[in-house]
Design a protein around this motif. Structure first.
Motif, short mmCIF file in Angstrom:
data_model
loop_
_atom_site.label_atom_id
_atom_site.label_comp_id
_atom_site.label_asym_id
_atom_site.label_seq_id
_atom_site.Cartn_x
_atom_site.Cartn_y
_atom_site.Cartn_z
N UNK A 50 42.72 33.73 55.16
CA UNK A 50 44.12 34.12 55.20
C UNK A 50 44.26 35.64 55.19
N UNK A 51 43.43 36.32 54.39
CA UNK A 51 43.50 37.78 54.31
C UNK A 51 43.07 38.45 55.61
N UNK A 52 42.14 37.80 56.33
CA UNK A 52 41.68 38.37 57.60
C UNK A 52 42.77 38.33 58.67
N UNK A 53 43.71 37.39 58.54
CA UNK A 53 44.85 37.32 59.46
C UNK A 53 44.40 37.27 60.92
N UNK A 85 39.03 47.18 62.30
CA UNK A 85 39.98 48.17 61.80
C UNK A 85 40.28 48.05 60.32
N UNK A 86 39.75 47.03 59.65
CA UNK A 86 40.09 46.81 58.25
C UNK A 86 38.86 46.47 57.42
N UNK A 87 38.93 46.86 56.15
CA UNK A 87 38.01 46.37 55.14
C UNK A 87 38.81 45.46 54.23
N UNK A 88 38.50 44.18 54.23
CA UNK A 88 39.24 43.19 53.45
C UNK A 88 38.43 42.86 52.20
N UNK A 89 39.04 43.04 51.04
CA UNK A 89 38.38 42.86 49.76
C UNK A 89 39.05 41.71 49.02
N UNK A 90 38.27 40.73 48.63
CA UNK A 90 38.78 39.59 47.87
C UNK A 90 38.02 39.49 46.57
N UNK A 91 38.74 39.34 45.48
CA UNK A 91 38.11 39.20 44.17
C UNK A 91 38.68 37.98 43.47
N UNK A 92 37.80 37.15 42.94
CA UNK A 92 38.22 35.90 42.31
C UNK A 92 37.59 35.80 40.92
N UNK A 93 38.43 35.57 39.93
CA UNK A 93 38.01 35.26 38.56
C UNK A 93 38.56 33.88 38.21
N UNK A 94 37.91 33.20 37.27
CA UNK A 94 38.50 31.97 36.75
C UNK A 94 38.69 32.10 35.23
N UNK A 95 39.60 31.31 34.72
CA UNK A 95 39.92 31.37 33.29
C UNK A 95 40.13 29.96 32.77
N UNK A 96 39.53 29.68 31.64
CA UNK A 96 39.66 28.38 30.99
C UNK A 96 40.83 28.42 30.02
N UNK A 105 42.21 27.93 35.69
CA UNK A 105 42.99 28.59 36.74
C UNK A 105 42.11 29.66 37.39
N UNK A 106 42.35 29.90 38.66
CA UNK A 106 41.64 30.95 39.39
C UNK A 106 42.62 32.09 39.66
N UNK A 107 42.18 33.28 39.34
CA UNK A 107 42.98 34.48 39.58
C UNK A 107 42.37 35.21 40.78
N UNK A 108 43.17 35.40 41.81
CA UNK A 108 42.67 35.91 43.08
C UNK A 108 43.48 37.14 43.49
N UNK A 109 42.77 38.16 43.95
CA UNK A 109 43.44 39.33 44.52
C UNK A 109 42.77 39.68 45.84
N UNK A 110 43.57 40.10 46.79
CA UNK A 110 43.05 40.56 48.08
C UNK A 110 43.63 41.93 48.38
N UNK A 111 42.86 42.74 49.04
CA UNK A 111 43.30 44.07 49.45
C UNK A 111 42.74 44.35 50.84
#
Length: 241
Positions: A50-53, A85-96, A105-111
């Motif tokens: 999805x982030x790569x679009x 043309x882009x550097x896509x960064x995705x970071x995923x953490x999970x939390x109990x 739950x999974x916490x996700x960020x994309x840049x």
């Protein structure tokens, strides 16, 4: 990789928009790297897609880190994908959320960072026993630092004059580092292939950033020699915006 054709949890996807990109110089495709990491591969694949679009993946780097938080084992994953043309960064953490571990739950960020805005790509190498170095020796640990926002990290400590008996106040000294993301990859913890893939990714990133062709990949990595030491632990990972 495509949200319409997600990867099976039992193996890499054979179809999908980005599945044709094998990146043979990196040893495995993005889908295979996510499957090998084993950290919610279908979820991470869909988020990255999805982030790569719709952009094509030129190179990738998947870094899974595990650390201990008191009695818990915590993992998080960082995925870097380079396009033209882009550097896509995705970071995923999970939390109990509960003690039984049934609610997670999974916490996700994309840049998405335009490659034209990348200010520097820094590779730092660690070799053991440099006095005995041979060209065939593998890198023990590699640190990849990428800066694009102009943000700086300042490390400050008391200054000294070198005289252990001196009690005068010499003020403070420090270093300033520009870095938006830092990944440390260990040959012993992550494997020599992971270190090699990080180097290939950095070359591809430099090539796109500077508008020059990427150099050919090096020959396959020789098997690492057994060594003792404490370098197997990954030191840290920084990911800030």
């Amino acid at each position: 990789m495509s949200s319409k054709s997600p990867m099976s949890s039992s193996g890499p996807a054979a179809a999908g928009h980005h599945a044709a990109h094998n990146h043979s110089t990196q040893g495995q495709s993005l889908e295979q790297a996510l499957q090998r990491a084993g950290f919610y591969p279908v979820l991470v694949a869909d988020v990255v897609d999805d982030a790569l679009d719709g952009r094509d993946c030129l190179a990738h780097l998947v870094h899974l880190e595990t650390h201990f938080d008191r009695a818990e084992v915590r993992r998080h994953i960082t995925v870097l994908v380079l396009t033209e043309d882009m550097l896509v960064i995705t970071h995923v953490d999970d939390q109990q959320l509960d003690e039984a571990g049934e609610q997670i739950v999974a916490q996700i960020s994309t840049e998405s960072v335009p490659v034209a805005q990348i200010r520097s790509v820094v590779l730092s190498y660690m070799y053991a026993q440099p006095q005995n170095y041979k060209p065939s020796d593998p890198v023990r640990e590699l640190t990849l630092s990428i800066a694009w926002s102009g943000g700086q990290r300042l490390d400050v400590g008391p200054a000294s004059c070198g005289d252990p008996q001196c009690e005068a106040d010499h003020g403070y000294t420090g270093t300033i580092s520009q870095e938006d993301i830092v990944l440390r990859i260990s040959s012993e913890a992550d494997g020599p292939r992971a270190v090699h893939d990080a180097k290939v990714f950095a070359r591809a990133l430099r090539a796109v950033n500077t508008g020059t062709p990427a150099p050919p990949a090096h020959a396959p990595i020789p098997a690492p020699r057994p060594r003792s030491g404490v370098f197997g632990n990954r030191l840290s990972r920084g990911h800030q915006r």
